[in-house]
Design a protein around this motif. Structure first.
Motif, mmCIF file in Angstrom:
data_model
loop_
_atom_site.group_PDB
_atom_site.id
_atom_site.type_symbol
_atom_site.label_atom_id
_atom_site.label_comp_id
_atom_site.label_asym_id
_atom_site.label_seq_id
_atom_site.Cartn_x
_atom_site.Cartn_y
_atom_site.Cartn_z
ATOM 1 N N GLU A 1 24.697 88.273 51.044
ATOM 2 C CA GLU A 1 25.571 87.740 52.101
ATOM 3 C C GLU A 1 26.471 88.824 52.669
ATOM 4 O O GLU A 1 26.733 88.860 53.887
ATOM 5 C CB GLU A 1 26.407 86.602 51.523
ATOM 6 N N LEU A 2 26.952 89.733 51.807
ATOM 7 C CA LEU A 2 27.790 90.836 52.286
ATOM 8 C C LEU A 2 27.002 91.739 53.229
ATOM 9 O O LEU A 2 27.515 92.176 54.271
ATOM 10 C CB LEU A 2 28.306 91.639 51.089
ATOM 11 N N LEU A 3 25.754 92.007 52.885
ATOM 12 C CA LEU A 3 24.924 92.850 53.748
ATOM 13 C C LEU A 3 24.589 92.138 55.052
ATOM 14 O O LEU A 3 24.517 92.763 56.113
ATOM 15 C CB LEU A 3 23.641 93.237 53.012
ATOM 16 N N SER A 4 24.419 90.835 54.990
ATOM 17 C CA SER A 4 24.088 90.081 56.205
ATOM 18 C C SER A 4 25.256 90.052 57.179
ATOM 19 O O SER A 4 25.053 89.848 58.385
ATOM 20 C CB SER A 4 23.688 88.647 55.838
ATOM 21 N N GLY A 5 26.477 90.255 56.677
ATOM 22 C CA GLY A 5 27.641 90.240 57.556
ATOM 23 C C GLY A 5 27.815 91.513 58.366
ATOM 24 O O GLY A 5 28.697 91.569 59.232
ATOM 25 N N ALA A 6 26.991 92.537 58.095
ATOM 26 C CA ALA A 6 27.085 93.792 58.859
ATOM 27 C C ALA A 6 26.385 93.631 60.201
ATOM 28 O O ALA A 6 25.269 93.108 60.267
ATOM 29 C CB ALA A 6 26.458 94.929 58.057
ATOM 30 N N HIS A 7 27.038 94.091 61.269
ATOM 31 C CA HIS A 7 26.499 93.947 62.625
ATOM 32 C C HIS A 7 26.132 95.267 63.276
ATOM 33 O O HIS A 7 25.733 95.300 64.438
ATOM 34 C CB HIS A 7 27.508 93.199 63.504
ATOM 35 N N ASP A 8 26.277 96.349 62.537
ATOM 36 C CA ASP A 8 25.802 97.645 63.031
ATOM 37 C C ASP A 8 25.519 98.517 61.811
ATOM 38 O O ASP A 8 25.955 98.204 60.696
ATOM 39 C CB ASP A 8 26.831 98.300 63.961
ATOM 40 N N PRO A 9 24.779 99.631 61.984
ATOM 41 C CA PRO A 9 24.418 100.468 60.825
ATOM 42 C C PRO A 9 25.622 100.990 60.049
ATOM 43 O O PRO A 9 25.556 101.106 58.820
ATOM 44 C CB PRO A 9 23.612 101.598 61.466
ATOM 45 N N ALA A 10 26.726 101.287 60.725
ATOM 46 C CA ALA A 10 27.909 101.792 60.012
ATOM 47 C C ALA A 10 28.491 100.730 59.082
ATOM 48 O O ALA A 10 28.849 101.023 57.937
ATOM 49 C CB ALA A 10 28.955 102.253 61.025
#
Length: 427
Positions: free
Chosen positions: A256-265
């Protein structure tokens, strides 16, 4: 033995008295003009002893007579105190039985009894703790009855009573009130209020298993994934869950934490927040690589994340489940356009070492197709198409074979391949 000793002592006293009284020739003369009274010493001693006993009994009788009002008051206070304790016990019993209205009435009766005792100036050592617990039980009943106004009123009374200076309430009682308030906030879907209640606890109480469980639920409910992940790690260290459940919770939160990322950074920052053990979980690493592909990030970095999972699959083919193997193949396939020579060698070596694995046949075939090795690609994809169990990979394999046939102008083979891919898609 004790009775025998008492009997011997009694005989000794009787013998001594007989010896003293039998040979005692003394007399006591009392002059009361105009009379003279001669009395034996034994009689005088007996009269003195009788007078002493009579005086002692009279004094005890007077003391008992004058203490009757005080004893009557103590008896009344004792009956009220017993009624108070009975009301508290009745509240707990009714609450456990699901009789919430009766539980609230019993709690209110306990509070009324305590006020009556206070009005009579009866100092109970546990008066404040009884008030706090009675208010807490009344609030619990009101929460079950969805009477939030009454719940908040009783809760505030309990907090005020437990926060008074010089209160004899134990710290655990106040902490229990705060934990119940946090649980009620969670039941009301107010995660922010629950977290605020938990922050009011002392540092030691915040690390207890119950508090950590509430924090985990509140953080997940409030979409604070990183805080929830850190809490889940603490719970796992405290053995609050079994190993399988702890791993499942941590895996889900990491994903879930990874899914919350919206760009590569953001994805890279989320990846660095994970511990090494979490990064080596197949589902987490594969999901991170898929997110990197979806966000059009660094595919070489995504493959580096997948390398430990790939090595584990190659060294222990049965150590990775079929679902994870398929996801790994899909993640690697998405970056075949930029795959380097090291990964090409890894894929070819793995396929040679396990030539009957349809997933590795598919991946090697797609790699050969990207490298324009048409003949080898057709051979590997044909073998994979006959053994693949995953519907998506099966469809892609036959689509690739159809494209290869069309490139050779083999309409019949292309039609057959398209037909097999379409039949699976329709089924």
């Amino acid at each position: 033995m004790r009775a025998a000793l008492w009997l011997l002592a009694l005989f000794g006293v009787a013998a001594a008295t007989a010896l003293f009284a039998g040979n005692n020739q003394g007399t006591v003369t009392v002059f009361w003009p105009p009379w003279r009274v001669d009395l034996s010493l034994n009689l005088v001693l007996l009269l003195l002893l009788g007078a002493f006993i009579l005086l002692h009994v009279a004094l005890r009788a007077l003391s008992a007579l004058f203490s009757l009002p005080r004893q009557a008051r103590q008896w009344r206070l004792q009956q009220k105190e017993r009624a108070l304790h009975a009301a508290v016990l009745d509240t707990i019993a009714q609450l456990l039985a699901g009789r919430f209205s009766r539980a609230r009435k019993a709690a209110q009766a306990a509070l009324a009894q305590e006020r009556t005792l206070a009005a009579l100036d009866a100092r109970l050592p546990q008066a404040q703790q009884v008030r706090v617990l009675s208010h807490l039980l009344a609030a619990e009943s009101a929460q079950a009855l969805l009477d939030r106004g009454a719940r908040d009123a009783h809760l505030q009374h309990a907090l005020n009573e437990s926060a008074e200076r010089g209160a004899l309430v134990s710290p655990e009682t106040r902490e229990g009130v705060q934990l119940r308030a946090a649980r009620w906030a969670l039941e009301d879907r107010d995660a922010a209020a629950a977290l605020a209640r938990l922050e009011e606890l002392p540092q030691g109480a915040q690390r207890r298993t119950l508090a950590l469980r509430l924090r985990l639920k509140a953080a997940r409910q409030d979409r604070r994934t990183l805080e929830a992940l850190e809490t889940a790690r603490l719970l796992a260290k405290h053995r609050a869950f079994s190993d399988a459940v702890a791993q499942s919770i941590v895996r889900g939160l990491a994903t879930e934490l990874l899914s919350g990322a919206h760009d590569p950074a953001q994805l890279l920052r989320a990846w660095t927040e994970l511990e090494r053990v979490e990064r080596e979980l197949p589902e987490v690493a594969i999901h991170a690589a898929q997110r990197m592909v979806l966000l059009r990030g660094d595919l070489a970095l995504a493959r580096a994340w997948l390398l430990p999972i790939w090595d584990r699959m190659v060294e222990h083919p049965q150590g990775l489940g079929d679902t994870s193997r398929v996801k790994l193949v899909r993640a690697l396939e998405a970056g075949l356009d930029s795959v380097d020579a090291d990964w090409l060698a890894r894929i070819e070596a793995a396929q040679r070492n396990n030539p009957r694995d349809p997933n590795l046949q598919y991946l090697a075939g797609m790699t050969c197709m990207k490298r324009q090795l048409w003949g080898k690609a057709q051979q590997l994809l044909t073998q994979a198409g006959l053994g693949l169990q995953d519907a998506e990979l099966y469809r892609r394999a036959w689509q690739a074979l159809a494209q290869l046939a069309e490139g050779r102008d083999d309409a019949e083979q292309a039609s057959a391949a398209w037909k097999r891919a379409a039949q699976l898609g329709n089924s």
